[in-house]
Structure formats: structure tokens, C-alpha cells
Design a protein around this motif. Structure first.
Motif, PDB file in Angstrom:
ATOM      1  N   PRO A 105     120.557   6.475 101.226  1.00  0.00           N
ATOM      2  CA  PRO A 105     120.776   7.784 101.869  1.00  0.00           C
ATOM      3  C   PRO A 105     119.550   8.303 102.601  1.00  0.00           C
ATOM      4  O   PRO A 105     119.651   8.865 103.700  1.00  0.00           O
ATOM      5  CB  PRO A 105     121.157   8.720 100.710  1.00  0.00           C
ATOM      6  CG  PRO A 105     121.032   7.942  99.460  1.00  0.00           C
ATOM      7  CD  PRO A 105     120.847   6.501  99.781  1.00  0.00           C
ATOM      8  N   THR A 106     118.379   8.100 102.019  1.00  0.00           N
ATOM      9  CA  THR A 106     117.156   8.598 102.678  1.00  0.00           C
ATOM     10  C   THR A 106     116.925   7.860 103.995  1.00  0.00           C
ATOM     11  O   THR A 106     116.587   8.475 105.021  1.00  0.00           O
ATOM     12  CB  THR A 106     115.939   8.395 101.751  1.00  0.00           C
ATOM     13  OG1 THR A 106     116.232   8.988 100.484  1.00  0.00           O
ATOM     14  CG2 THR A 106     114.694   9.019 102.330  1.00  0.00           C
ATOM     15  N   ALA A 107     117.113   6.547 103.973  1.00  0.00           N
ATOM     16  CA  ALA A 107     116.871   5.769 105.194  1.00  0.00           C
ATOM     17  C   ALA A 107     117.877   6.137 106.285  1.00  0.00           C
ATOM     18  O   ALA A 107     117.542   6.216 107.466  1.00  0.00           O
ATOM     19  CB  ALA A 107     116.950   4.282 104.874  1.00  0.00           C
ATOM     20  N   GLU A 108     119.118   6.387 105.865  1.00  0.00           N
ATOM     21  CA  GLU A 108     120.147   6.748 106.846  1.00  0.00           C
ATOM     22  C   GLU A 108     119.777   8.075 107.538  1.00  0.00           C
ATOM     23  O   GLU A 108     119.863   8.209 108.762  1.00  0.00           O
ATOM     24  CB  GLU A 108     121.493   6.882 106.114  1.00  0.00           C
ATOM     25  CG  GLU A 108     122.673   7.022 107.022  1.00  0.00           C
ATOM     26  CD  GLU A 108     123.984   7.047 106.239  1.00  0.00           C
ATOM     27  OE1 GLU A 108     124.049   7.686 105.164  1.00  0.00           O
ATOM     28  OE2 GLU A 108     124.950   6.423 106.714  1.00  0.00           O
ATOM     29  N   ILE A 109     119.333   9.038 106.743  1.00  0.00           N
ATOM     30  CA  ILE A 109     118.961  10.340 107.306  1.00  0.00           C
ATOM     31  C   ILE A 109     117.701  10.203 108.167  1.00  0.00           C
ATOM     32  O   ILE A 109     117.578  10.814 109.231  1.00  0.00           O
ATOM     33  CB  ILE A 109     118.764  11.374 106.169  1.00  0.00           C
ATOM     34  CG1 ILE A 109     120.099  11.621 105.447  1.00  0.00           C
ATOM     35  CG2 ILE A 109     118.212  12.680 106.708  1.00  0.00           C
ATOM     36  CD1 ILE A 109     119.979  12.348 104.118  1.00  0.00           C
ATOM     37  N   ALA A 110     116.756   9.382 107.715  1.00  0.00           N
ATOM     38  CA  ALA A 110     115.506   9.197 108.472  1.00  0.00           C
ATOM     39  C   ALA A 110     115.796   8.588 109.840  1.00  0.00           C
ATOM     40  O   ALA A 110     115.198   9.000 110.847  1.00  0.00           O
ATOM     41  CB  ALA A 110     114.552   8.305 107.684  1.00  0.00           C
ATOM     42  N   GLU A 111     116.712   7.630 109.876  1.00  0.00           N
ATOM     43  CA  GLU A 111     117.050   7.037 111.186  1.00  0.00           C
ATOM     44  C   GLU A 111     117.679   8.090 112.099  1.00  0.00           C
ATOM     45  O   GLU A 111     117.332   8.192 113.276  1.00  0.00           O
ATOM     46  CB  GLU A 111     118.001   5.842 111.010  1.00  0.00           C
ATOM     47  CG  GLU A 111     118.400   5.243 112.350  1.00  0.00           C
ATOM     48  CD  GLU A 111     119.031   3.865 112.245  1.00  0.00           C
ATOM     49  OE1 GLU A 111     118.325   2.908 111.941  1.00  0.00           O
ATOM     50  OE2 GLU A 111     120.250   3.765 112.486  1.00  0.00           O
ATOM     51  N   LYS A 112     118.569   8.910 111.516  1.00  0.00           N
ATOM     52  CA  LYS A 112     119.208   9.973 112.317  1.00  0.00           C
ATOM     53  C   LYS A 112     118.165  10.947 112.851  1.00  0.00           C
ATOM     54  O   LYS A 112     118.300  11.494 113.944  1.00  0.00           O
ATOM     55  CB  LYS A 112     120.207  10.757 111.451  1.00  0.00           C
ATOM     56  CG  LYS A 112     121.562  10.123 111.364  1.00  0.00           C
ATOM     57  CD  LYS A 112     122.571  11.133 110.820  1.00  0.00           C
ATOM     58  CE  LYS A 112     123.757  10.410 110.235  1.00  0.00           C
ATOM     59  NZ  LYS A 112     124.315  11.042 109.050  1.00  0.00           N
TER      60      LYS A 112
END
Ligand code: KIV
Length: 281
Positions: A27-34
Motif C-alpha cells: 500500500p505504501t509503494a502504491e501511494i508513493a507512486e501515485k
């Protein structure tokens, strides 16, 4: 689109900052990419931030690979760096190449990072000769915190600053595509940045760098054990989480949760049938 080493080099040459954080989970990586991060580091700081170890020495290749895989799945369009854990590269050049290769084979990272200066240049050269991208890491290198006398700022005297500059030059010569400088006075980081042609990134080494890294758990205010001087908390999620957990505890204990809107209804007419069936028994 995912950036490449050439984009990072161009950004340095044009004075554009690279922004990156650590990420350990999906979840953190997904948000960071966004949010538009240029890079993500799956740091061995996961030992402290995720597993609660006192340092990074206990972290294994298996742990690093699992977390890299999760981050890769979540952020397919972000440049991802796998952090080589303690004893995955110090033991021999062959171990270093083999373990760097595992990060690529298992987790499809874009680069690996390893700690140390001149003493790990044979490893850096061999990994780079194997066709992989290597980021160097000098200054406060947590895997050597015993030798450094703890998690302490480095390069604060002429003698130690000159050692760091020599390390940085050797890392560039060995074939690294970039260097991370940790907990070093900004003046020393600037000299390193101005001396090298490859990008020089800072964590706790001031603004005169080609980009900035922060540990995600520090940035979000989740890591509770200690806060290094160079950290800026952009949120206080630790306090927010505690508030949310406490509210949940309170509501469950007072039967205020779940409410009817949090439940599923039976198919029409089935409750009556169920009651008749039970009554007939
Ligand atoms: O593991 C990590 O997150 C790191 C940073 C401390 C630079 O290597």
C-alpha cells in the motif's frame, strides 16, 4: 513512465532534484507512486521500521526480497532500489554479484545499493561489470554502526571529510551510477556533489545534493523509537493511528460498532424460513 539512470543523470545536469523515500509494503509503494516519487528504496531499515529490530544487522536476503517483491508489484512505473543486507556482499565479490543478481531475478528491482567506500569497491565494480546498476552509500552506514560508535554523523573533521571524499571518488570510478550520503555536514556533501559527475543524494546531508531520501516511517511519524536530527515529520500518523485504534476499542466495548449499516441482510423471506426450520427441530 519509469525513470532510468539517464533521466537521473540529466536531472543532476539540469539541477532538478530527485525525490525518494523508503517503502517496504504494497500500500505504501502504491501511494508513493501515485504521489510522483522518482525512486523507492526498499531499505534494510525495514529491520527497524517493520520488524522492530534495534538495528539492521539481523535483516536477511529473504526478508529484503519479499519486501522488494511487494513494492515492485505496487509500483511498476517507479525506479526501485533493493538494499543489500549485512553479509550479503561483505563476505566476497562472488557473494555480492550473486546476491545482487537475486534482487533482479526474484524482485525485478532496477538497482541495488550497498554500504561502504573504498573497501567495497571490488564488489561495486564486479556488480556493475555484471550489467547491474549500483548505488553507493557513505557517511553514516548503519551496517557499520558498531565501528562508527553508534548512529552518529560522519565527516565532521577535515580528516574524516577527506576520507569520505576519497571514498566517493573511488565509488564513482568503480562504476556506481549514483551515491547516497548519510548524516554528513552539508558543506562536505556539496564538495562530493561538485566533485563527482554521477548524482549524489542526501539523507541528512543538507540541501546541496542532487536529491533527497527520507525514511517513510519518519516522514509519516510512525517510527516511535527515536527521531534523527535530520528528520522532518510531514504527518503524525502514529498519533492518528493510536486515536483510531482507541476509538475502535471503545466502540466495540460499548456495542457502538458494528451498526446495522456494517452488516449483511439475509435474502428476503429466508429469516422466516430459518426460524421455522429451527422451531421444527
Ligand atoms: O535502509 C535504509 O533505509 C537506508 C537508509 C538509512 C539510507 O539505507
Amino acid at each position: 513512465m519509469k525513470k532510468t539512470r539517464f533521466d537521473f543523470q540529466k536531472m543532476k545536469d539540469e539541477g532538478e532534484k530527485v525525490v525518494w523515500i523508503t517503502a517496504y509494503d504494497y500500500p505504501t509503494a502504491e501511494i508513493a507512486e501515485k504521489a510522483g516519487m522518482d525512486m523507492l528504496l526498499v531499505g534494510d531499515s525495514l529491520g527497524m521500521c517493520v520488524y522492530g529490530y534495534a538495528g539492521t544487522l539481523r535483516v536477511t536476503m529473504e526478508q529484503c526480497l519479499l519486501h522488494c517483491e511487494a513494492v515492485r508489484r505496487a509500483a511498476p512505473n517507479t525506479f526501485i532500489i533493493g538494499d543489500m543486507p549485512f553479509l550479503s556482499y561483505q563476505t566476497s565479490v562472488a557473494d555480492a554479484v550473486c546476491n545482487a543478481g537475486r534482487f533482479h531475478k526474484v524482485a525485478e528491482v532496477d538497482a541495488i545499493k550497498l554500504e561502504g567506500g573504498r573497501r567495497v569497491c571490488p564488489q561495486i565494480k564486479a556488480i556493475a561489470d555484471g550489467g547491474m546498476l549500483v548505488m553507493g552509500h557513505i557517511g553514516l552506514t548503519p551496517q557499520s554502526s558498531g565501528q562508527l560508535g553508534g548512529f552518529k554523523a560522519q565527516g565532521r573533521t577535515t580528516e574524516t571529510a577527506l576520507e569520505l571524499i576519497a571514498d566517493a571518488q573511488a565509488i564513482e570510478r568503480a562504476g556506481a551510477f549514483s551515491i547516497l550520503v548519510e548524516a554528513v555536514p552539508p558543506e562536505v556533501c556539496k564538495i562530493i556533489r561538485d566533485t563527482l559527475t554521477i548524482p549524489v543524494y542526501s539523507i541528512g546531508a543538507g540541501v546541496e545534493a542532487d536529491g533527497q531520501l527520507m525514511i517513510v516511517s519518519d516522514l509519516l511519524g510512525i517510527f516511535q523509537a527515536f527521531t534523527p536530527k535530520f528528520v522532518k515529520k510531514y504527518a503524525n500518523l502514529g498519533a492518528e493511528m493510536e486515536k483510531a485504534f482507541a476509538a475502535y476499542v471503545d466502540e466495540v466495548r460499548h456495542a457502538a460498532f458494528p451498526l446495522p449499516e456494517h452488516t449483511y441482510s439475509m435474502v428476503a423471506g429466508e429469516l422466516e424460513k430459518l426460524n421455522s426450520a429451527l422451531a421444527a427441530k
